[in-house]
Write a protein that holds these residues in place. Structure first.
Motif, mmCIF file in Angstrom:
data_model
loop_
_atom_site.group_PDB
_atom_site.id
_atom_site.type_symbol
_atom_site.label_atom_id
_atom_site.label_comp_id
_atom_site.label_asym_id
_atom_site.label_seq_id
_atom_site.Cartn_x
_atom_site.Cartn_y
_atom_site.Cartn_z
ATOM 1 N N GLU A 92 8.298 -6.300 3.996
ATOM 2 C CA GLU A 92 8.632 -4.985 3.450
ATOM 3 C C GLU A 92 9.419 -4.159 4.467
ATOM 4 O O GLU A 92 10.260 -3.350 4.104
ATOM 5 C CB GLU A 92 7.340 -4.225 3.086
ATOM 6 C CG GLU A 92 7.609 -2.827 2.567
ATOM 7 C CD GLU A 92 6.366 -1.941 2.503
ATOM 8 O OE1 GLU A 92 5.242 -2.440 2.674
ATOM 9 O OE2 GLU A 92 6.540 -0.749 2.254
ATOM 10 N N ASP A 116 -0.350 -2.280 3.849
ATOM 11 C CA ASP A 116 -0.279 -1.707 2.507
ATOM 12 C C ASP A 116 -1.182 -0.477 2.435
ATOM 13 O O ASP A 116 -2.310 -0.508 2.936
ATOM 14 C CB ASP A 116 -0.733 -2.748 1.482
ATOM 15 C CG ASP A 116 -0.818 -2.154 0.090
ATOM 16 O OD1 ASP A 116 0.225 -1.770 -0.451
ATOM 17 O OD2 ASP A 116 -1.946 -2.037 -0.427
ATOM 18 N N GLY A 117 -0.650 0.568 1.791
ATOM 19 C CA GLY A 117 -1.437 1.804 1.668
ATOM 20 C C GLY A 117 -1.331 2.644 2.925
ATOM 21 O O GLY A 117 -2.266 3.365 3.283
ATOM 22 N N SER A 118 -0.169 2.561 3.590
ATOM 23 C CA SER A 118 -0.099 3.186 4.920
ATOM 24 C C SER A 118 -0.157 4.716 4.873
ATOM 25 O O SER A 118 -0.330 5.350 5.916
ATOM 26 C CB SER A 118 1.102 2.681 5.723
ATOM 27 O OG SER A 118 2.272 2.714 4.979
ATOM 28 N N TRP A 242 -8.493 6.063 -7.857
ATOM 29 C CA TRP A 242 -7.154 5.889 -7.284
ATOM 30 C C TRP A 242 -7.257 6.017 -5.770
ATOM 31 O O TRP A 242 -7.453 7.113 -5.243
ATOM 32 C CB TRP A 242 -6.145 6.913 -7.839
ATOM 33 C CG TRP A 242 -4.746 6.589 -7.386
ATOM 34 C CD1 TRP A 242 -3.985 7.261 -6.469
ATOM 35 C CD2 TRP A 242 -3.940 5.483 -7.810
ATOM 36 N NE1 TRP A 242 -2.772 6.642 -6.292
ATOM 37 C CE2 TRP A 242 -2.721 5.543 -7.102
ATOM 38 C CE3 TRP A 242 -4.135 4.424 -8.704
ATOM 39 C CZ2 TRP A 242 -1.699 4.603 -7.272
ATOM 40 C CZ3 TRP A 242 -3.120 3.491 -8.871
ATOM 41 C CH2 TRP A 242 -1.919 3.598 -8.172
ATOM 42 N N MET A 246 -3.063 -0.505 -2.730
ATOM 43 C CA MET A 246 -3.187 -1.546 -3.756
ATOM 44 C C MET A 246 -4.240 -2.596 -3.356
ATOM 45 O O MET A 246 -4.967 -3.109 -4.211
ATOM 46 C CB MET A 246 -1.824 -2.213 -3.959
ATOM 47 C CG MET A 246 -1.776 -3.130 -5.139
ATOM 48 S SD MET A 246 -0.313 -4.171 -5.072
ATOM 49 C CE MET A 246 -0.221 -4.693 -6.773
ATOM 50 N N TYR A 262 0.540 0.437 -12.045
ATOM 51 C CA TYR A 262 1.618 1.239 -11.464
ATOM 52 C C TYR A 262 2.835 0.963 -12.333
ATOM 53 O O TYR A 262 3.634 0.080 -12.039
ATOM 54 C CB TYR A 262 1.876 0.970 -9.983
ATOM 55 C CG TYR A 262 2.334 2.266 -9.331
ATOM 56 C CD1 TYR A 262 3.436 2.962 -9.820
ATOM 57 C CD2 TYR A 262 1.626 2.847 -8.285
ATOM 58 C CE1 TYR A 262 3.820 4.177 -9.286
ATOM 59 C CE2 TYR A 262 2.004 4.060 -7.745
ATOM 60 C CZ TYR A 262 3.101 4.720 -8.260
ATOM 61 O OH TYR A 262 3.474 5.935 -7.739
HETATM 62 P P1 AHG Z 1 2.977 0.693 1.113
HETATM 63 O O1 AHG Z 1 2.024 1.513 1.939
HETATM 64 O O2 AHG Z 1 3.038 -0.744 1.550
HETATM 65 O O3 AHG Z 1 4.347 1.313 0.981
HETATM 66 O O4 AHG Z 1 2.379 0.550 -0.383
HETATM 67 C C1 AHG Z 1 1.795 1.652 -1.025
HETATM 68 C C2 AHG Z 1 1.715 1.340 -2.488
HETATM 69 C C3 AHG Z 1 0.388 0.794 -2.968
HETATM 70 O O5 AHG Z 1 -0.458 0.292 -2.025
HETATM 71 C C4 AHG Z 1 -0.254 1.917 -3.682
HETATM 72 O O6 AHG Z 1 -0.941 1.456 -4.815
HETATM 73 C C5 AHG Z 1 0.865 2.839 -4.049
HETATM 74 O O7 AHG Z 1 1.922 2.552 -3.184
HETATM 75 C C6 AHG Z 1 0.464 4.277 -3.918
HETATM 76 O O8 AHG Z 1 1.386 5.041 -4.550
HETATM 77 P P2 AHG Z 1 1.230 6.638 -4.720
HETATM 78 O O9 AHG Z 1 1.687 7.207 -3.405
HETATM 79 O O10 AHG Z 1 2.134 6.968 -5.856
HETATM 80 O O11 AHG Z 1 -0.206 6.951 -5.017
#
Ligand code: AHG
Ligand code: MN
Ligand code: MN
Length: 338
Positions: A92, A116-118, A242, A246, A262
């Motif tokens: 990514e 992921d989810g940073s 939420w 992910m 999503y």
């Molecule tokens: P990443 O941190 O790799 O960019 O991925 C974030 C993704 C995923 O993990 C999560 O479900 C989603 O983005 C969250 O999106 P919102 O900010 O719209 O909640």
């Protein structure tokens, strides 16, 4: 007690023997495991190691990189290059393919989302790493993006590490899904969640509801019906979650069922959705399907998508089979003008 449990290495060796696989596969998984242990350590030390906050750079997607995004990416690249099993990698955080030089024997391709989810790193909420393994086709150029553009159904393995209240590794090599928990003192992952299964029915859904004004009609219909609870057509109450990681959402679904959405909406349509096909949607779709669930865009099985680009985005709806089937039916009814 840990010593009575099967380690991740022994679980892989057992699978290797049973399925008559070469040791290469076990060895390449070991490199990922080592990388994830290191990332777990860095995530866990957080502010103590100066690991929180922004790196001051942007990635190929135009997103601000966190220090931990950069660190996790570097760890993944280095650990997985050392073993010589991968011909090339894609991340990514990297615009182009990263060829592993000096790895003439590398027969596999590794794709990953290092962290992921940073958005959750600075607030001590669960984050994870996601990975997908593909074969290097005979004669293919590992440095060409096109070599990576194989549909998700061709993945030979997929998994994620979850850096949560405990660190876990969840893996599939195409024979079900197993979950392992890290014993930090021993430094080993132990098999704690054998044969994880997604319950077919659920009373829990996950979607970023702040985007509801952008949703397409079938998604709006589905969520409205869940929200109507016992008073609505579903005749039962639903719970909502939420986490914005992910990995954490998929893990919850593997543990107690649920559905995660999503969708592509009016706000992200120009990009094709939010989540990336090659290193988010595909590996998670393989895991969820291997656990008896389903993964769709609402209109197509995720694993059947012919990828058009390394960083392509897609709508994602995955989890309990009955709910994903319902979502697919709502999309079909809508598209058919019903
Ligand atoms: P990443 O941190 O790799 O960019 O991925 C974030 C993704 C995923 O993990 C999560 O479900 C989603 O983005 C969250 O999106 P919102 O900010 O719209 O909640
Ligand atoms: Mn991600
Ligand atoms: Mn990421």
């Amino acid at each position: 007690m840990s010593y009575t449990r099967v380690t991740l290495t022994h679980s892989l060796l057992d699978e290797q023997r049973r399925l008559g696989r070469s040791g290469t596969f076990t060895s390449l998984m070991q490199d990922i495991v080592t990388a994830c242990k290191m990332i777990s350590h860095e995530v866990n030390r957080g502010a103590m190691a100066g690991n929180l906050g922004l790196a001051g750079s942007e990635n190929v997607q135009g997103e601000d990189q966190k220090k931990l995004d950069v660190l996790a990416n570097d760890i993944f690249l280095r650990m997985n290059a050392l073993g010589g099993n991968y011909a090339a990698m894609a991340s990514e955080e990297l615009e182009d393919v990263h060829v592993v030089h000096g790895s003439a024997d590398g027969r596999y391709l590794l794709l990953f989302d290092p962290l992921d989810g940073s958005s959750n790193t600075d607030i001590n909420i669960s984050v994870g790493s996601i990975f997908s393994i593909l074969r290097l086709p005979d004669g293919a150029d590992p440095g060409a993006k096109g070599t990576f553009l194989q549909p998700g159904a061709k993945q030979v393995a997929a998994g994620y590490a979850l850096y949560g209240s405990s660190t876990m590794m969840v893996l599939t090599t195409g024979n079900g899904v197993n979950g392992f928990t890290l014993d930090r003192d021993v430094g080993e992952f132990y098999l704690t969640h054998p044969d994880m299964r997604v319950t077919p029915d659920t009373g829990e859904f996950a979607i970023n509801a702040s985007r509801s004004r952008f949703w397409e009609a079938p998604v709006k219909r589905y969520v409205d019906e869940c929200l109507a609870g016992t008073d609505g057509p579903r005749g039962k109450d639903f719970n909502m979650r939420w986490v914005a990681s992910m990995v954490a959402e998929v893990h919850r679904i593997l543990c107690r069922g649920g559905v995660f959405l999503y969708p592509m909406d009016a706000g992200n349509k120009a990009k094709g959705g939010k989540l990336r096909l090659m290193y988010e949607a595909n590996p998670m779709a393989m895991i969820v399907e291997q656990a008896g669930g389903l993964a769709s865009t609402g209109r197509q099985r995720i694993l059947d998508i012919a990828p058009g680009g390394l960083h392509q985005r897609v709508p994602v709806m995955l989890g309990s089979a009955a709910e994903v089937e319902r979502l697919v039916a709502y999309h079909a009814e809508y598209d058919g003008g019903r």
